[in-house]
Design a protein around this motif. Sequence first.
Motif, PDB file in Angstrom:
ATOM      1  N   ASP B  67      28.497 -37.700 -30.354  1.00  0.00           N
ATOM      2  CA  ASP B  67      28.110 -39.107 -30.311  1.00  0.00           C
ATOM      3  C   ASP B  67      28.996 -40.257 -30.462  1.00  0.00           C
ATOM      4  O   ASP B  67      29.492 -41.210 -29.822  1.00  0.00           O
ATOM      5  CB  ASP B  67      26.856 -39.265 -31.289  1.00  0.00           C
ATOM      6  N   THR B  90      20.357 -40.138 -29.346  1.00  0.00           N
ATOM      7  CA  THR B  90      20.243 -41.265 -30.103  1.00  0.00           C
ATOM      8  C   THR B  90      21.170 -42.345 -29.989  1.00  0.00           C
ATOM      9  O   THR B  90      20.743 -43.606 -30.391  1.00  0.00           O
ATOM     10  CB  THR B  90      20.589 -40.658 -31.756  1.00  0.00           C
ATOM     11  N   LYS B 155      12.763 -45.658 -27.303  1.00  0.00           N
ATOM     12  CA  LYS B 155      11.679 -44.482 -27.144  1.00  0.00           C
ATOM     13  C   LYS B 155      12.468 -43.472 -27.340  1.00  0.00           C
ATOM     14  O   LYS B 155      11.995 -41.928 -27.901  1.00  0.00           O
ATOM     15  CB  LYS B 155      10.796 -44.258 -25.857  1.00  0.00           C
ATOM     16  N   LYS B 157      15.258 -42.523 -28.942  1.00  0.00           N
ATOM     17  CA  LYS B 157      15.346 -42.400 -30.383  1.00  0.00           C
ATOM     18  C   LYS B 157      14.488 -41.864 -31.147  1.00  0.00           C
ATOM     19  O   LYS B 157      14.395 -41.067 -31.957  1.00  0.00           O
ATOM     20  CB  LYS B 157      15.777 -43.916 -30.825  1.00  0.00           C
ATOM     21  N   LYS B 158      13.198 -42.324 -30.688  1.00  0.00           N
ATOM     22  CA  LYS B 158      11.757 -41.973 -31.492  1.00  0.00           C
ATOM     23  C   LYS B 158      11.476 -40.329 -30.964  1.00  0.00           C
ATOM     24  O   LYS B 158      11.149 -39.607 -32.023  1.00  0.00           O
ATOM     25  CB  LYS B 158      10.633 -42.615 -31.003  1.00  0.00           C
ATOM     26  N   LEU B 159      11.808 -40.102 -29.859  1.00  0.00           N
ATOM     27  CA  LEU B 159      11.711 -38.812 -29.159  1.00  0.00           C
ATOM     28  C   LEU B 159      12.871 -37.911 -30.101  1.00  0.00           C
ATOM     29  O   LEU B 159      12.385 -36.663 -30.600  1.00  0.00           O
ATOM     30  CB  LEU B 159      11.740 -38.685 -27.827  1.00  0.00           C
ATOM     31  N   HIS B 160      13.935 -38.216 -30.144  1.00  0.00           N
ATOM     32  CA  HIS B 160      14.788 -37.658 -30.939  1.00  0.00           C
ATOM     33  C   HIS B 160      14.490 -37.142 -32.441  1.00  0.00           C
ATOM     34  O   HIS B 160      14.669 -36.123 -32.953  1.00  0.00           O
ATOM     35  CB  HIS B 160      16.208 -38.286 -30.971  1.00  0.00           C
ATOM     36  N   LEU B 161      14.009 -38.376 -33.030  1.00  0.00           N
ATOM     37  CA  LEU B 161      13.382 -38.091 -34.484  1.00  0.00           C
ATOM     38  C   LEU B 161      12.264 -37.297 -34.326  1.00  0.00           C
ATOM     39  O   LEU B 161      12.436 -36.150 -35.396  1.00  0.00           O
ATOM     40  CB  LEU B 161      12.798 -39.408 -34.842  1.00  0.00           C
ATOM     41  N   ALA B 163      11.847 -34.731 -32.311  1.00  0.00           N
ATOM     42  CA  ALA B 163      12.888 -33.272 -32.023  1.00  0.00           C
ATOM     43  C   ALA B 163      13.426 -32.777 -33.344  1.00  0.00           C
ATOM     44  O   ALA B 163      13.300 -31.568 -33.637  1.00  0.00           O
ATOM     45  CB  ALA B 163      13.772 -33.496 -30.824  1.00  0.00           C
ATOM     46  N   VAL B 164      13.970 -33.641 -34.167  1.00  0.00           N
ATOM     47  CA  VAL B 164      14.248 -33.173 -35.411  1.00  0.00           C
ATOM     48  C   VAL B 164      13.269 -32.352 -36.175  1.00  0.00           C
ATOM     49  O   VAL B 164      13.613 -31.362 -36.845  1.00  0.00           O
ATOM     50  CB  VAL B 164      14.847 -34.419 -36.134  1.00  0.00           C
TER      51      VAL B 164
END
Lengths: 250, 250
Positions: B67, B90, B155, B157-161, B163-164
């Motif tokens: 990143d 992200t 969206k 970013k939310k998906l990555h969250l 996924a965490v």
Amino acid sequence: MISVILLGTGNVSTHLLNAFNSADNVRITQVYGRNESALKRIAKDIPYTRNLEDLKKADVYILAISDDQISTVANHIQANSGLVVHTSGTQPITALKNHIRRGIFYPLQTFSSGAKIDFSKIPICIEATSEKDYELLEKLAKTISKNAYRLDSEKRKKLHLAAVFVNNFSNHLYHLGEEICLANDLPFEILYPLIEETALKIQTTRPIDAQTGPARRNDQHTINQQLKQLTGVPLELYSLFTASIKKNYE
Amino acid sequence: MISVILLGTGNVSTHLLNAFNSADNVRITQVYGRNESALKRIAKDIPYTRNLEDLKKADVYILAISDDQISTVANHIQANSGLVVHTSGTQPITALKNHIRRGIFYPLQTFSSGAKIDFSKIPICIEATSEKDYELLEKLAKTISKNAYRLDSEKRKKLHLAAVFVNNFSNHLYHLGEEICLANDLPFEILYPLIEETALKIQTTRPIDAQTGPARRNDQHTINQQLKQLTGVPLELYSLFTASIKKNYE
């Protein structure tokens, strides 16, 4: 041929019944339950009873019932010199103490109604008070599964605790993941392959080596960004997991 | 035929390279990296360079790099009117703002070195600033995967969250489960089938319905017993998960 009487009509009992029914060298001779319609549904051609005093003679009596019922039911049955076992992860073998021949037959899996289960890979954790009874339970386990483990009550309790972390708590994380998806109009299915791969990966890579993500990389920028998007329990869990993962890789 | 230049020699780049190499209608024409031995290992027959000024002309330049490197590398490359994309969950698309044609090509999966990955099921999340570029990325995604999704940066970013939670944190739970096993001389393998079934079950049963365990049953006796066996982070996590699960089923 091992004869078995199954007590209980819940998920564990139903799955055991189906597994034994398809197995060789074992026969379910009777099913006991309190609920007649449940009994009819799961027992099918097998004789069933709602009366504990009507139990027949069998080699093994399997109490696949809820934890808080085990002692009560065990105290009310005549096992006719058969072996009495329960299927609980947490209850000690002493819950069956009024039976001289007692044991544990604990299948370590999450059972839901409806879901098809391949029993052959399910670990069955066995305990008994005599070597002869242990061998009988091992033989019984091997009729449906390739994986029988000998575990005493203390170890079984620890295993159940580990299972709570990897099963109950992981499932709750899936729920929280779904909540984040729903709140942002994202299809939860998009996460299925990731969830599957994460669960399978640890069979070839230890979890400590498989760990990825912002906490593992100590990527404080992403961590701060993500904390800002959370409130309530997810926020607290995020902080706790992040601190715990970081500590492992310091 | 879509021509691609891959930038990066890490896990994502390596897995993308292998996937594109086995795919039709796409050709990797060059690989860029800083580390010569890594380049030799992953590029094999494909021309590679360690110099950003030596990049050839291609339809798509994929920055599969960490990143914090994305902006720097993006600022140093001449894309020769090609499309420049990154693979981060992200980072916003604006990280590539000095390129008129920019986009995102984010494969949602956990990549480890060594592990074989079946790309066909991996969701590839795509974003672009023009419809034509979106279509190009979709075509590129379809060469290796059946699942392409259009997601904007917010969206993603939310998906990555999410996924965490389901990936990073679940994996940490597996680690804690292994720790409990190790401390009690239990083989961690005994938990594999449970972990696998838990992860697969949510494809047919929503996590909120699949939930089992002492917290779900509000079995305070077992909860108290288990709390006594824990210290430190596992104790805090146990309490937090238990409260959070309970709340869902009140």
